[in-house]
Design an enzyme around this catalytic site. Sequence first.
Site, PDB file in Angstrom:
ATOM      1  N   LYS A   1       7.455  39.797  14.499  1.00 41.55           N
ATOM      2  CA  LYS A   1       7.356  41.185  14.960  1.00 41.55           C
ATOM      3  C   LYS A   1       8.368  41.374  16.090  1.00 41.55           C
ATOM      4  CE  LYS A   1       4.096  44.494  16.748  1.00 41.55           C
ATOM      5  NZ  LYS A   1       3.435  44.597  18.007  1.00 41.55           N
TER       6      LYS A   1
ATOM      7  N   SER B   1      24.876  54.800   5.954  1.00 41.93           N
ATOM      8  CA  SER B   1      24.378  55.930   5.151  1.00 41.93           C
ATOM      9  C   SER B   1      25.537  56.823   4.729  1.00 41.93           C
ATOM     10  CB  SER B   1      23.397  56.756   5.981  1.00 41.93           C
ATOM     11  OG  SER B   1      23.159  58.004   5.352  1.00 41.93           O
TER      12      SER B   1
ATOM     13  N   TYR C   1      22.094  60.884  13.891  1.00 41.81           N
ATOM     14  CA  TYR C   1      21.992  59.868  12.823  1.00 41.81           C
ATOM     15  C   TYR C   1      23.364  59.596  12.187  1.00 41.81           C
ATOM     16  CZ  TYR C   1      20.224  57.698   8.481  1.00 41.81           C
ATOM     17  OH  TYR C   1      19.975  56.849   7.408  1.00 41.81           O
TER      18      TYR C   1
ATOM     19  N   ALA D   1      26.303  60.094  13.459  1.00 40.47           N
ATOM     20  CA  ALA D   1      27.185  59.409  14.425  1.00 40.47           C
ATOM     21  C   ALA D   1      26.820  57.928  14.507  1.00 40.47           C
ATOM     22  CB  ALA D   1      27.052  60.059  15.806  1.00 40.47           C
TER      23      ALA D   1
END
Length: 245
Positions: free
Chosen positions: A57, A139, A152, A154
């Site tokens: 985690k 993306s 996002y 950038a």
Amino acid sequence: MINLKNLNIILTGATGVIGNSILDKLTSAGSNVLATGTNEQKLKIIKDKYKDLNVLKFDVTNHDKIEKFVEDCNKIFLGKIDVLINNAGITQDNLSIRMKDEEWKKVIDINLTSTFLITKNVIKKMLKSKNGKIINVTSIVGHTGNIGQANYSASKAGIIAMSKSLALEYGKKNITVNCVSPGFIVSDMTAKISDEHTNLMKSRISLNKFGSPEDVANSIAFLSSNLSNYITGETIHVNGGMYFS
Ligand SMILES: NC(=O)c1ccc[n+]([C@@H]2O[C@H](COP(=O)([O-])OP(=O)(O)OC[C@H]3O[C@@H](n4cnc5c(N)ncnc54)[C@H](O)[C@@H]3O)[C@@H](O)[C@H]2O)c1
């Protein structure tokens, strides 16, 4: 089937939609995956599903703990990290004039700065063995931009440019750095979109359909394997022809 036998792979964002599919693909190809994420319950589910899976985690916003996190990963893998997959990422959309400083900072922080810091620390380990592959999930909007996603897009464009710089810096040490750039991928989010909007989106995709998380996982498996040994600084677009570079 690509053979990833005995490869030690760190995967961030393993509990997400795409992360789950990457995990499935990499483990079925024989690699040892160290799966990380923030959600304890989801980590337990994947730990129960995959025998001998290592899970850790870790919240990547803890920048001052990233060096220790990588040290822990390195110990688990007995000093041999073959592949790092930076897949963890978030969106916090808003039109730019309404975007709060926190929304900008949080997305840049998690998607770009954390990716850089994890990569930097993993490369230090890989330099010792003069071998390694870094795969960064970016993306389509990092190439095209998108309304409401200045932060996002950038962050994802930054990942692409950063990857090219690292590819130049560490190629001589046999460390490759590449990106996978998904387009419109079927997820819980896309299931909620109206039929009308779905058809509009599909009409912009050459293959006239959305991608699946497995489509993304396939290119990541390829880049993790020795089939990609002579590829660095590159981005594989997994977008069905929605955008060409
Ligand atoms: N789903 C799409 O259509 C699409 C398209 C293009 C790019 N991407 C990219 O693919 C990657 C995976 O996306 P997804 O659709 O599976 O998203 P998801 O929301 O299902 O999963 C995101 C993952 O990132 C992890 N994460 C988030 N914040 C974190 C933090 N602070 N510390 C550590 N881990 C954190 C989550 O625990 C989760 O495992 C992301 O980088 C995303 O930007 C997705």
